[in-house]
Scaffold this motif. Structure first.
Motif, PDB file in Angstrom:
ATOM      1  N   GLN A 114      -0.988   0.978  -4.192  1.00  0.00           N
ATOM      2  CA  GLN A 114       0.166   0.271  -4.967  1.00  0.00           C
ATOM      3  C   GLN A 114       0.942  -0.003  -3.709  1.00  0.00           C
ATOM      4  O   GLN A 114       1.616  -1.049  -3.914  1.00  0.00           O
ATOM      5  CB  GLN A 114       0.741   1.151  -5.989  1.00  0.00           C
ATOM      6  N   PHE A 115       1.313   0.802  -2.681  1.00  0.00           N
ATOM      7  CA  PHE A 115       2.220   0.531  -1.797  1.00  0.00           C
ATOM      8  C   PHE A 115       1.975   0.064  -0.285  1.00  0.00           C
ATOM      9  O   PHE A 115       2.664  -0.177   0.363  1.00  0.00           O
ATOM     10  CB  PHE A 115       3.316   1.365  -1.563  1.00  0.00           C
ATOM     11  N   VAL A 116       0.597   0.600   0.054  1.00  0.00           N
ATOM     12  CA  VAL A 116      -0.011   0.082   1.318  1.00  0.00           C
ATOM     13  C   VAL A 116      -1.065  -1.027   1.150  1.00  0.00           C
ATOM     14  O   VAL A 116      -1.143  -1.691   1.802  1.00  0.00           O
ATOM     15  CB  VAL A 116      -0.580   1.470   1.623  1.00  0.00           C
ATOM     16  N   GLY A 117      -1.900  -1.098  -0.108  1.00  0.00           N
ATOM     17  CA  GLY A 117      -3.028  -2.117  -0.287  1.00  0.00           C
ATOM     18  C   GLY A 117      -4.104  -1.313  -0.982  1.00  0.00           C
ATOM     19  O   GLY A 117      -4.402  -0.366  -0.562  1.00  0.00           O
ATOM     20  N   ALA A 118      -4.721  -2.172  -1.462  1.00  0.00           N
ATOM     21  CA  ALA A 118      -6.018  -1.779  -2.337  1.00  0.00           C
ATOM     22  C   ALA A 118      -7.154  -1.397  -1.393  1.00  0.00           C
ATOM     23  O   ALA A 118      -7.907  -0.688  -1.829  1.00  0.00           O
ATOM     24  CB  ALA A 118      -6.297  -2.878  -3.253  1.00  0.00           C
ATOM     25  N   HIS A 119      -6.783  -1.991  -0.220  1.00  0.00           N
ATOM     26  CA  HIS A 119      -7.892  -1.669   0.821  1.00  0.00           C
ATOM     27  C   HIS A 119      -8.072  -0.220   1.217  1.00  0.00           C
ATOM     28  O   HIS A 119      -8.935   0.190   1.846  1.00  0.00           O
ATOM     29  CB  HIS A 119      -7.713  -2.719   2.105  1.00  0.00           C
ATOM     30  N   ASP A 135      -7.277  11.618   4.042  1.00  0.00           N
ATOM     31  CA  ASP A 135      -7.712  10.862   5.108  1.00  0.00           C
ATOM     32  C   ASP A 135      -7.994   9.290   4.480  1.00  0.00           C
ATOM     33  O   ASP A 135      -8.626   9.406   3.463  1.00  0.00           O
ATOM     34  CB  ASP A 135      -9.008  11.065   5.738  1.00  0.00           C
ATOM     35  N   VAL A 136      -7.188   8.394   4.912  1.00  0.00           N
ATOM     36  CA  VAL A 136      -7.388   7.011   4.600  1.00  0.00           C
ATOM     37  C   VAL A 136      -7.477   6.077   5.443  1.00  0.00           C
ATOM     38  O   VAL A 136      -6.737   6.442   6.651  1.00  0.00           O
ATOM     39  CB  VAL A 136      -5.965   6.702   3.686  1.00  0.00           C
ATOM     40  N   ASN A 137      -8.334   4.965   5.466  1.00  0.00           N
ATOM     41  CA  ASN A 137      -8.220   3.905   6.399  1.00  0.00           C
ATOM     42  C   ASN A 137      -7.181   2.765   6.114  1.00  0.00           C
ATOM     43  O   ASN A 137      -6.940   2.527   5.087  1.00  0.00           O
ATOM     44  CB  ASN A 137      -9.795   3.320   6.056  1.00  0.00           C
ATOM     45  N   ASN A 138      -6.648   2.429   7.219  1.00  0.00           N
ATOM     46  CA  ASN A 138      -5.620   1.322   7.335  1.00  0.00           C
ATOM     47  C   ASN A 138      -5.834   0.728   8.461  1.00  0.00           C
ATOM     48  O   ASN A 138      -5.880   1.393   9.680  1.00  0.00           O
ATOM     49  CB  ASN A 138      -4.225   1.796   6.905  1.00  0.00           C
ATOM     50  N   PRO A 139      -5.651  -0.688   8.490  1.00  0.00           N
ATOM     51  CA  PRO A 139      -5.743  -1.197   9.949  1.00  0.00           C
ATOM     52  C   PRO A 139      -4.801  -0.950  10.958  1.00  0.00           C
ATOM     53  O   PRO A 139      -4.975  -1.155  12.035  1.00  0.00           O
ATOM     54  CB  PRO A 139      -5.671  -2.758   9.602  1.00  0.00           C
ATOM     55  N   LYS A 140      -3.597  -0.383  10.321  1.00  0.00           N
ATOM     56  CA  LYS A 140      -2.463   0.084  11.316  1.00  0.00           C
ATOM     57  C   LYS A 140      -1.595   1.212  10.800  1.00  0.00           C
ATOM     58  O   LYS A 140      -2.173   1.445   9.752  1.00  0.00           O
ATOM     59  CB  LYS A 140      -1.536  -1.087  11.599  1.00  0.00           C
TER      60      LYS A 140
END
Length: 180
Positions: A114-119, A135-140
């Motif tokens: 919801q707050f960072v993105g569905a990715h 653990d979550v993937n996020n580009p930054k």
């Protein structure tokens, strides 16, 4: 879904070999005909507890899956353990604390979407009575303001004390209902 169950110890191993009995203090691996213990899986630690039989008790410290068999690991705390009828008891407080952290991983996953993105998909986790790691993937790096939103939302959901329902479904059906 149980904390206590009548069981039958079907196999005891001491030092990697099948044994007819295990004396107090022995480290054992053993199998039960059924088990109320959750075996380590999907990042969640195993239940602990005790298995008690006629004149003996085994303190269960771990449960692992091995080719479809649940292998219970522990120490004979009292008497001499032998195959046969017994009662298995899960440490209820530890299970409750682990369950809370398991539920929190689902809330955290929803908040991140919801707050960072569905990715942001879960890439692993550790769920134990003491903590959860997600653990979550996020580009930054996730921005501090986003983390505050995530934390506030998760805390609101916890404070709402919503009912929890558990359903086991085929993965495709679960995903159609929104499961990640």
């Amino acid at each position: 879904d149980q904390l206590t169950a009548p069981v039958v110890i079907t196999l005891i191993e001491v030092e990697g070999k099948e044994s007819a009995a295990a004396a107090q203090g022995a480290q054992v691996r053993f199998a039960l005909d059924q088990s109320p213990f959750y075996a380590e899986s999907g990042g969640q630690v195993a239940d602990c507890g005790v298995v008690e039989g006629a004149g003996f008790a085994i303190a269960v410290s771990d449960v692992q899956k091995d080719d479809g068999l649940f292998v219970h690991i522990g120490t004979v705390a009292k008497g001499t353990a032998k195959p046969g009828p017994a009662t298995a008891r899960v440490d209820a407080e530890r299970r409750r604390d682990t369950t809370r952290h398991h539920s929190a991983t689902h809330l955290l996953h929803a908040a991140l979407a919801q707050f960072v993105g569905a990715h942001g998909e879960q890439q692993g986790s550790k769920v134990s009575p003491e903590e959860l790691r997600f653990d979550v993937n996020n580009p930054k790096a996730i921005e501090p303001a986003q983390l505050q939103q995530v934390e506030a939302w998760v805390n609101q959901q916890i404070a709402a004390k919503r009912a929890v329902s558990i359903r086991e479904l085929p993965i495709d059906e679960a995903r159609k209902l929104g499961a990640k």
